[in-house]
Design a protein around this motif. Structure first.
Motif, PDB file in Angstrom:
ATOM      1  N   PRO A 649      41.551 -33.820  30.904  1.00 29.35           N
ATOM      2  CA  PRO A 649      40.079 -33.812  30.318  1.00 29.35           C
ATOM      3  C   PRO A 649      38.993 -34.965  30.642  1.00 29.35           C
ATOM      4  O   PRO A 649      39.532 -35.876  30.551  1.00 29.35           O
ATOM      5  CB  PRO A 649      40.611 -33.776  28.751  1.00 29.35           C
ATOM      6  N   ILE A 650      38.390 -34.282  30.870  1.00 30.00           N
ATOM      7  CA  ILE A 650      37.218 -36.255  31.505  1.00 30.00           C
ATOM      8  C   ILE A 650      35.937 -35.214  31.456  1.00 30.00           C
ATOM      9  O   ILE A 650      35.015 -33.925  31.758  1.00 30.00           O
ATOM     10  CB  ILE A 650      37.399 -36.240  33.199  1.00 30.00           C
ATOM     11  N   THR A 651      34.747 -36.494  31.433  1.00 31.79           N
ATOM     12  CA  THR A 651      32.985 -35.790  31.229  1.00 31.79           C
ATOM     13  C   THR A 651      32.584 -36.572  31.585  1.00 31.79           C
ATOM     14  O   THR A 651      32.727 -38.293  31.982  1.00 31.79           O
ATOM     15  CB  THR A 651      33.419 -36.933  29.550  1.00 31.79           C
ATOM     16  N   PHE A 652      31.775 -36.385  32.720  1.00 31.69           N
ATOM     17  CA  PHE A 652      31.045 -36.753  33.529  1.00 31.69           C
ATOM     18  C   PHE A 652      29.007 -36.802  33.297  1.00 31.69           C
ATOM     19  O   PHE A 652      28.235 -36.141  32.972  1.00 31.69           O
ATOM     20  CB  PHE A 652      31.222 -35.626  34.955  1.00 31.69           C
ATOM     21  N   SER A 653      28.696 -37.292  33.894  1.00 32.58           N
ATOM     22  CA  SER A 653      27.290 -37.271  33.994  1.00 32.58           C
ATOM     23  C   SER A 653      26.635 -37.108  35.392  1.00 32.58           C
ATOM     24  O   SER A 653      27.693 -37.561  36.437  1.00 32.58           O
ATOM     25  CB  SER A 653      26.642 -38.978  33.552  1.00 32.58           C
ATOM     26  N   LEU A 654      25.850 -35.721  35.389  1.00 33.51           N
ATOM     27  CA  LEU A 654      25.562 -35.724  37.016  1.00 33.51           C
ATOM     28  C   LEU A 654      24.197 -35.991  37.418  1.00 33.51           C
ATOM     29  O   LEU A 654      23.417 -35.937  37.164  1.00 33.51           O
ATOM     30  CB  LEU A 654      25.685 -34.130  37.470  1.00 33.51           C
ATOM     31  N   ALA A 655      24.368 -36.596  38.795  1.00 33.89           N
ATOM     32  CA  ALA A 655      22.596 -36.641  39.429  1.00 33.89           C
ATOM     33  C   ALA A 655      23.175 -35.992  40.485  1.00 33.89           C
ATOM     34  O   ALA A 655      24.227 -36.206  41.661  1.00 33.89           O
ATOM     35  CB  ALA A 655      22.844 -37.606  39.407  1.00 33.89           C
ATOM     36  N   TYR A 656      21.664 -35.658  41.332  1.00 38.28           N
ATOM     37  CA  TYR A 656      21.458 -34.983  42.603  1.00 38.28           C
ATOM     38  C   TYR A 656      20.100 -34.661  43.043  1.00 38.28           C
ATOM     39  O   TYR A 656      18.975 -35.173  42.628  1.00 38.28           O
ATOM     40  CB  TYR A 656      21.563 -33.094  42.222  1.00 38.28           C
TER      41      TYR A 656
END
Length: 820
Positions: A649-656
């Motif tokens: 279980p883990i939460t991410f912020s995404l950037a691209y």
């Protein structure tokens, strides 16, 4: 008169202009006069217009020996253009030829800009040669007794076919051509295309399979070596940690010098917001350009855009800041120089823009590439090679666009009605609907007559009536009026007209931007500083603002573009070469970045896939570099974060961005462990995409456009458009009804297919994963962010901070990393 005599007429005309016809022009004349269909591929500014207007008029002369004294009026040829702005120029070319050759042929334009009085005149008497758009052609098909209008139309030319192919406007054209070929089986179909890779497929989509049209056709390629010179604008100092967001304005002095050294310069930006910003900054820093500079983009009033186009032709302007609104066909002979601000994201777009300069046969096109951050110099180097070797993208045609087909059937039902068996045969000859089954056809017929299974209790969806003889017809005047108002496939966010409290119309702005303003707020639009006063009758009322007052720059939704597949491949190849080969000016300029990158990590080669990890005060970063374009990275980032979360279980912020993507978390990821669990596997990719990206929500938004095109929802009367939020809620309600009670609904299925194939680019995503599977994965644990990762990190920060705060933050970050 035989073909040899007709050719002599054409050659004499060319001699009178002190010109000489190109071989491709003669080849086109010959093929047309032999009764062949075809596709003409020639570079911008090489004389494509005369390649097809000539044989159309020569064919008329051949069939009418007394053409100088006797004239039988009626529509003889149609020229389709995707842009209304091109119509005047095409009309002028046709009128000059018709007049110089002594014919009495009349030329007319029919588009959204045509006045009601002119349309009324055309209804009584059509011009011999008509220039129109795909939408206006559909409106003609919605006219009573339309078959009489087209009965003697012997030629249809579809200009800029590469712009229509791969869009629903292209599908509109396929359907219209299928009908016109039945009305007059002798009609010749020709397409004109400049920049496209898959020409054979483009020809097949245009011509279809009706009565061996494709077999009796030719593909003509002009062998003209159009010289395109690409020059990179290199800053004196390259940032070792490149970042995006400064719009290239740090090079404004260099651009000003280019402007001074050229007769006329076009500065192309990728978005309307960037266009507004560049115009205002140039004006503020170089007030001497006032009066010699203008702006051109799609949201500015048509009258202003027309004035700008004419001013360019007449050399009344020295510089125009513009967007893709000036990409196509308009002949600007005085333009010497093009400046491209930022990566154009596609080779075809870049070459099209380059062709705006030297827009005459034999003239050199000069285009300057201005990188908005240092990494874009790789794109500049790649585009130089693409221009030298004429490498351009393929265009992927649409298949099974049921929304466009439903709109088309309603169009036929509005005019004279149709018999389903006849139209089914015609529709099957198009490329888009070649696989249409009788079962799906029956579903569509039930949809337009009964409102589909789940809507059959609501009379408003029962638009088409079946008469006793089996004719499908719309008899309701209200339904017919609403349908005619909504013909078209371009669906955008609701726009509001902007006008001065006491004065003229300025342009149009999207509803979402205006909804954030309060009375007295100041914004810059169309090069003017405006103060928001009120919204009245769906119009934004403004007045001139205090020049010293701080102002927002107007922004539009959907402004971000992504790399084409071709551009992605070129960029990867160029990156692998530049690090080794320092002969080009781009490679030399990039050396400080490559040196710093190798100090912290590596510059990957063609056999390597790079993943970098590092920790900052924001958390734990993992940065991946597929170099596949923003949209593919958005989907890939979501899939990988979803797959990692299944392991722990883990939460991410995404950037691209176009080069790579970042997963940011407050806890460290064991990347090696997740790689060992087939992180990049193509298995279950469709299901993982659906779960990770909330495909249902994306399909719901896509369905809004499908609902508008198919006529399920009405967008409103002229001057009284339905608000976006109401349009959205209406289409969402229908989406949920179909999802819950009619899962086999073809429009619902289409929304999901378009979401995966066009928005998420699922095919390209799978290809990227397959490519990564053949590469060595290089995992680098870095002490701090690398030059390659920096643009991605700053892109994420830009969403949170104002430009001033962001610049300060980046300056501190850069100083810190260099100090370390």
């Amino acid at each position: 008169m035989n073909n040899k005599e007709l050719f002599k007429i054409a050659e004499n005309w060319f001699s009178e202009q002190n010109w000489k016809p190109f071989p491709f022009q003669k080849h086109t004349w010959k093929a047309f006069l032999q009764g062949k269909n075809g596709l003409l591929n020639a570079p911008t500014g090489s004389g494509k217009t005369y390649a097809l207007w000539f044989p159309i008029i020569l064919s008329y002369i051949k069939e009418n020996p007394e053409y100088k004294t006797k004239h039988k009026s009626g529509l003889k040829a149609i020229w389709i253009t995707p842009l209304r702005a091109l119509s005047v120029e095409i009309k002028q070319a046709a009128e000059k030829l018709a007049s110089d050759l002594g014919t009495q042929l009349t030329v007319g334009i029919r588009s959204g800009d045509t006045s009601a009085s002119e349309r009324a005149r055309q209804k009584k008497k059509m011009p011999d040669l008509l220039i129109t758009t795909p939408e206006s052609l559909q409106l003609l098909l919605a006219t009573k007794d339309y078959s009489k209008i087209f009965a003697n139309c012997n030629a249809i030319v579809v200009d800029e076919w590469h712009e229509l192919l791969g869009t629903k406007r292209g599908v509109q054209m396929e359907l219209a051509l299928s009908r016109l070929k039945t009305i007059n089986p002798k009609v010749l179909i020709w397409g004109i295309s400049a920049t496209i890779g898959n020409l054979e497929l483009a020809q097949e989509v245009l011509l279809g399979t009706y009565q061996n049209t494709l077999k009796n056709s030719v593909l003509i390629k002009a062998s003209i070596n159009k010289k395109i010179t690409v020059k990179s604008i290199i800053p004196e100092k390259i940032e070792t940690y490149p970042w995006r967001g400064h719009m290239g304005l740090h090079l404004i002095d260099e651009v000003a010098q280019i402007i001074r050294n050229s007769r006329t310069t076009l500065i192309f930006t990728n978005t309307r917001s960037q266009c507004e910003l560049w115009f205002q900054t140039l004006l503020d820093k170089y007030p001497e350009f006032a009066g010699d500079m203008a702006m051109h983009h799609g949201s500015i009033a048509r009258e202003t855009r027309t004035w700008v186009e004419n001013a360019i032709r007449n050399e009344d302007l020295k510089v125009v800041v513009c967007t893709s609104s000036l990409d196509l066909g308009v002949d600007f002979a005085p333009v010497e120089t093009i400046v491209q601000v930022g990566g154009p994201k596609g080779v075809a777009r870049f070459l099209q823009r380059a062709g705006r300069s030297g827009h005459q046969p034999g003239k050199e096109s000069v285009i300057y590439f201005l990188a908005t951050h240092a990494m874009e110099l790789i794109e500049a180097s790649a585009l130089k090679k693409a221009a030298a070797n004429t490498i351009v993208e393929d265009r992927v045609p649409y298949l099974d666009s049921y929304d466009v087909l439903i709109q088309y059937l309603n169009t036929l039902a509005v005019s004279d009605g149709f018999f389903p068996a006849d139209i089914f045969k015609e529709v099957k000859t198009t490329f888009c609907y070649q696989n249409l089954t009788p079962e799906k056809w029956q579903w569509i017929l039930n949809f337009i007559t009964q409102g589909s299974q789940s809507l059959q209790h609501y009379d408003e969806y029962k638009k088409v009536e079946i008469e006793e003889n089996g004719l499908f017809k719309i008899n309701s005047r209200k339904i017919a009026m609403q349908h005619r108002m909504q013909i078209g496939t371009i669906v955008g966010d609701a726009v509001l007209h902007v006008k001065f409290l006491k004065g003229s119309y300025i342009g149009s702005i999207e509803e979402w931007f205006i909804s954030k303003l309060e009375r007295g707020d100041t914004f810059i639009f169309a090069g003017k500083k405006l103060e928001f006063f009120a919204i009245k009758d769906m119009k934004v009322l403004v007045r001139k603002a205090n020049i010293k007052k701080a102002a927002k720059t107007v922004s539009w939704m959907g402004g971000r573009m992504t790399f084409s597949a071709q551009m992605s491949q070129l960029l990867r190849e160029e990156l692998y070469l530049l690090e080794k080969n320092i002969n080009s000016i781009e490679a030399k300029a990039l050396q400080p970045i490559f040196i710093r990158q190798k100090k912290e990590s590596i510059v990957p080669n063609s056999n390597q896939f790079l993943i970098e990890t590092f920790k900052t005060r924001e958390g734990f970063h993992a940065v991946f570099y597929p170099f596949e374009g923003r949209f593919v990275h958005e989907a890939l980032a979501s899939v990988l974060s979803y797959r990692i979360s299944l392991l722990s279980p883990i939460t991410f912020s995404l950037a691209y961005n176009d080069y790579g993507f970042e997963l940011l978390s407050d806890q460290e990821i064991d990347i090696q462990a997740v790689l060992d669990n087939d992180l990049f596997s193509t298995s279950y990719i469709h299901d993982d995409l659906q779960k990770s990206l909330n495909a249902t929500e994306m399909a719901r938004r896509k369905f809004r456009d499908i609902a508008v095109i198919s006529g399920l929802v009405f967008t409103g009367m002229p001057g009284k458009p339905i608000k976006t939020k109401h349009l959205q809620s209406g289409s969402q309600l229908l989406f949920e009804v179909f999802r819950d009670y009619e899962p086999e609904n073809l429009l619902l299925k289409q929304a999901y297919i378009e979401t995966f194939e066009h928005q998420m680019e699922e095919g390209r995503l799978i290809q990227a994963l397959e490519r990564i599977a053949t590469q060595d994965i290089i995992l680098k644990n870095c002490g701090k962010p690398t030059p390659f990762s920096f643009p991605i990190i700053t892109d994420r920060l830009r969403e949170k901070l104002s430009s001033e705060t962001l610049a300060d933050r980046i300056a501190k970050m850069t100083a810190s990393y260099l100090r370390e």
